[in-house]
Scaffold this active site. Structure first.
Site, short mmCIF file in Angstrom:
data_model
loop_
_atom_site.label_atom_id
_atom_site.label_comp_id
_atom_site.label_asym_id
_atom_site.label_seq_id
_atom_site.Cartn_x
_atom_site.Cartn_y
_atom_site.Cartn_z
N CYS A 2 0.82 -1.20 0.00
CA CYS A 2 0.00 0.00 0.00
C CYS A 2 0.86 1.25 0.00
O CYS A 2 2.09 1.19 -0.06
CB CYS A 2 -0.91 0.02 1.23
SG CYS A 2 -1.90 -1.49 1.42
N ARG A 50 -4.81 1.34 -0.85
CA ARG A 50 -4.72 -0.10 -0.63
C ARG A 50 -4.55 -0.90 -1.91
O ARG A 50 -5.28 -0.71 -2.88
CB ARG A 50 -5.97 -0.61 0.10
CG ARG A 50 -5.85 -2.08 0.50
CD ARG A 50 -7.12 -2.61 1.11
NE ARG A 50 -6.92 -3.96 1.63
CZ ARG A 50 -7.89 -4.83 1.87
NH1 ARG A 50 -9.16 -4.49 1.65
NH2 ARG A 50 -7.63 -6.03 2.32
N ASN A 75 1.89 -0.20 5.40
CA ASN A 75 2.37 -0.62 4.09
C ASN A 75 3.29 -1.80 4.28
O ASN A 75 4.31 -1.68 4.97
CB ASN A 75 3.12 0.53 3.40
CG ASN A 75 3.86 0.10 2.15
OD1 ASN A 75 3.42 -0.79 1.44
ND2 ASN A 75 4.98 0.75 1.87
N GLY A 76 2.97 -2.95 3.69
CA GLY A 76 3.85 -4.10 3.79
C GLY A 76 3.10 -5.37 4.10
O GLY A 76 1.90 -5.51 3.82
N ASP A 100 -3.39 -8.97 8.40
CA ASP A 100 -2.18 -8.81 9.22
C ASP A 100 -2.12 -7.42 9.84
O ASP A 100 -1.48 -7.22 10.87
CB ASP A 100 -0.92 -9.09 8.39
CG ASP A 100 -0.83 -8.25 7.12
OD1 ASP A 100 -1.86 -7.71 6.69
OD2 ASP A 100 0.27 -8.15 6.56
N SER A 364 11.27 -12.37 -5.03
CA SER A 364 12.52 -12.05 -5.71
C SER A 364 13.70 -12.65 -4.95
O SER A 364 13.54 -13.13 -3.83
CB SER A 364 12.70 -10.53 -5.81
OG SER A 364 13.22 -9.99 -4.60
N GLY A 365 14.87 -12.59 -5.54
CA GLY A 365 16.09 -13.09 -4.91
C GLY A 365 16.96 -11.99 -4.34
O GLY A 365 18.12 -12.23 -3.99
#
Length: 648
Positions: A2, A50, A75-76, A100, A364-365
């Site tokens: 977000c 959002r 955000n997260g 969450d 992702s790595g």
């Protein structure tokens, strides 16, 4: 994933204008296109955009507790929220959603500021406690998610996920910080906590900021976590390999929880390949994978990505980007809000754009090179350290200093013959040498570039101070651990995480980084450095651990990187754009640059006598920033159409 924003009256309870709060919130609508939320009360405004990923029906924000006394914009992702819920319920807290976000509200009620210690994830949030008249801001340990803030002239406080939230406020003064300009031309980005504007700040990773109404003037960010390099774990190689695989598996599994389509970036490198292999072992259906290739074979890793995709039968999507895909300069300048010179932001933008067509969340790595010793510069630094440790400074500095001054700068020569930089570094101490190797433009280059008056305005400040300050807190004398620590605090946060956050959020795509899982980071910091770089092989333990799961040719090929052909662009199709930008009236009138120095860079590069691609790209992006900084703040424009050729 977000965007958050807000306003806080630190002195009293002056009301904020709803239209203003809405405008600064919606300036980052690209971060959250699904819903927008706004809460106003005397002396406070909280805004939220959002992108729905978990609990699609009831996770709206701002989100409040049972009696509406504590609310949050977030955000997260909190990856361990499902474990926190029963613990908080046992303490008497009632949950009304499956999100969450609500775990943060009740964690604050249960543990106060220490709640951040219990959160495992990537996050930036602002929490309002009405009873305590307290605004509490926090950022995740590795700085995956951004958070910017500023005090305005009237004493009010403004914050947002992106800097454009601050600049959209009519009272924000866009006064450029000369120290940030020095930092940018050294690093290619403005490192935390500094921003390009004097009175704006980034909340550093693993820090909180607590503002109490009537007592906010002295509020300073406070750390709540740091990585500690112990490097004394007695574990043997086989056990270390097994534990590493299991820790990566746990980190990946936590990040596969989503109520929307999920996939992964697959570059063909070791890190992303290991993440995809792990995901395949956890998924009952084919993993969605996305890759970008280049029509220039020097920069194309797509064949290695295909090997991994074929082995694990992923639902693989590949797009080939043409080597003249450079039409994003202005888009990137608007997206990053301050000068940002990592040219891999171009392909990163494209791979996010492509991935969003198929998934809403991508793993992702990122973070593997920093934690596991994957960069070539790490091996070179350790070689130099071996020499430094055997020669006293009184001998080493004058001898290598003289060689560094006398040896010609040979951009055209094979890498092995470009010894000038090595000689210069050998004359320096450890921290100065690593700063030298990490600088896009080294000290003497910046001095030639900058106007004398601007140099004086720095008051003796040099970007080396950033490294000195972090090194003083590193608490390690291990040569590899020290520079890993410096990268955690600077490069990983300011470059890698910033690049991925802005590029992904431009397309409303959430990117999750399992190799930045903080328990994994903490454990890796206990391993001896000899397990990370051994016999000249970077990521030694990681490659050994994943030998059963990945092709040998993927694990042990030379590192290619996510690069673009800058030098040829700037001598070819971008030559006129480069000249117009670097020598623009705006740049020449800025007061930062030596006009003759700019002219020399352009002429020498176009003449083929020197490769000044790095410097010129930095100047192009700085000019693009100046142009944006002089314009009214506005929302991110619609994504540009990529130049794509589908593979045969």
């Amino acid at each position: 994933m977000c965007g958050i924003s807000g306003l806080f009256d630190t002195h009293g309870q002056r009301p904020f204008d709803r239209a203003l709060a809405s405008r600064i919130n919606n300036i980052q609508a690209h971060r959250g296109p699904d819903e927008d939320g706004l809460h106003l009360e005397p002396g406070l405004a909280l805004g939220h955009r959002r992108l729905s990923v978990i609990d699609l029906t009831t996770g709206q924000q701002p989100l409040f507790n049972e009696d509406d006394s504590v609310g949050v914009v977030f955000n997260g992702e909190i990856y361990n929220f499902q474990a926190l819920v029963p613990e908080l319920q046992a303490l008497g807290h009632r949950f009304k959603t499956r999100s969450d976000t609500e775990a943060i509200v009740h964690a604050w009620e249960a543990w106060g500021p220490a709640c951040v210690q219990r959160l495992r994830g990537m996050f930036a949030f602002a929490l309002w406690d009405r009873q305590q008249q307290t605004l509490f801001l926090a950022r995740d340990r590795m700085g995956v998610k951004p958070l910017h803030y500023a005090w305005l002239p009237d004493g009010s406080f403004v914050f947002g996920s992106e800097l454009k939230v601050l600049t959209a406020h009519p009272a924000f003064v866009r006064s450029i910080d000369p120290l940030a300009v020095e930092d940018y031309f050294a690093f290619g980005y403005v490192p935390d906590p500094r921003c390009i504007y004097r009175n704006a700040h980034k909340l550093p990773p693993a820090h909180t900021l607590t503002l109490r109404r009537g007592d906010a003037a002295q509020a300073q960010p406070q750390p709540y976590w740091d990585v500690q390099f112990i490097n004394d774990n007695p574990i043997d190689l086989a056990d270390a390999e097994a534990e590493l695989r299991e820790r990566v598996r746990e980190a990946v599994k936590l990040r596969m929880v989503a109520d929307v389509p999920l996939g992964a970036f697959l570059s063909g490198g070791v890190d992303s390949s290991a993440v995809v292999a792990t995901m395949a072992g956890l998924s009952s259906t084919p993993v969605h994978t996305c890759a970008i290739g280049f029509d220039d074979p020097r920069f194309n890793e797509s064949a290695f990505a295909q090997q991994v995709a074929s082995r694990y039968r992923t639902d693989h999507r590949l797009e080939i980007v043409k080597s003249d895909d450079f039409d994003l300069i202005d888009t990137l300048a608007h997206l990053y809000d301050e000068p940002f010179a990592d040219s891999s932001a171009l392909p990163t933008y494209r791979v996010c754009q492509m991935a969003r067509k198929h998934v809403t969340v991508a793993l992702s790595g990122d973070g593997g090179d920093e934690s596991l010793g994957g960069y070539r510069r790490y091996r070179m630094h350790l070689g130099e350290e071996g020499v430094r440790s055997r020669l006293p400074p009184g001998v080493r500095s004058p001898v290598f200093g003289l060689l560094g001054r006398l040896y010609p700068k040979a951009d055209w020569a094979p890498r092995a013959l470009r010894a000038k930089t090595t000689f210069q570094a050998m004359a320096m101490d450890t921290v100065q040498a690593y700063h030298h190797s990490m600088s896009h433009l080294r000290t003497e280059q910046r001095q030639r570039l900058f106007a004398p008056a601007f140099e004086r305005s720095l008051g003796g400040y040099q970007s080396l101070d950033v490294f000195r300050q972090h090194a003083a807190r590193a608490q390690t004398d291990d040569p590899l651990a020290l520079i890993q620590y410096l990268d955690y605090k600077t490069w990983l946060v300011g470059d890698i995480n910033t690049k991925v956050d802005r590029a992904s959020m431009a397309h409303s795509l959430e990117v999750r980084e399992p190799l930045m899982d903080h328990p994994l980071i903490e454990w890796l910091a206990t391993l001896p450095s000899g397990l990370k770089i051994k016999g000249g092989e970077g990521k030694y333990i990681f490659k050994k651990a994943f030998e059963p799961l990945l092709p040998h040719g993927v694990l042990y090929r030379p590192k290619m990187g996510f690069s673009v052909p800058l030098a040829s662009w700037l001598r070819g199709p971008l030559a006129q754009r480069m000249r117009d930008s670097v020598l623009s009236p705006r740049m020449l009138a800025s007061g930062y640059f030596n006009a003759r120095g700019l002219q020399t860079l352009v002429e020498q590069h176009l003449g083929g006598h020197h490769d000044h691609a790095t410097a010129l790209w930095m100047l192009i992006m700085f000019d693009a920033f100046l142009r944006q900084a002089q314009a009214p703040a506005q929302a991110v424009p619609q994504a540009a159409t990529p130049a794509v050729a589908m593979p045969a």
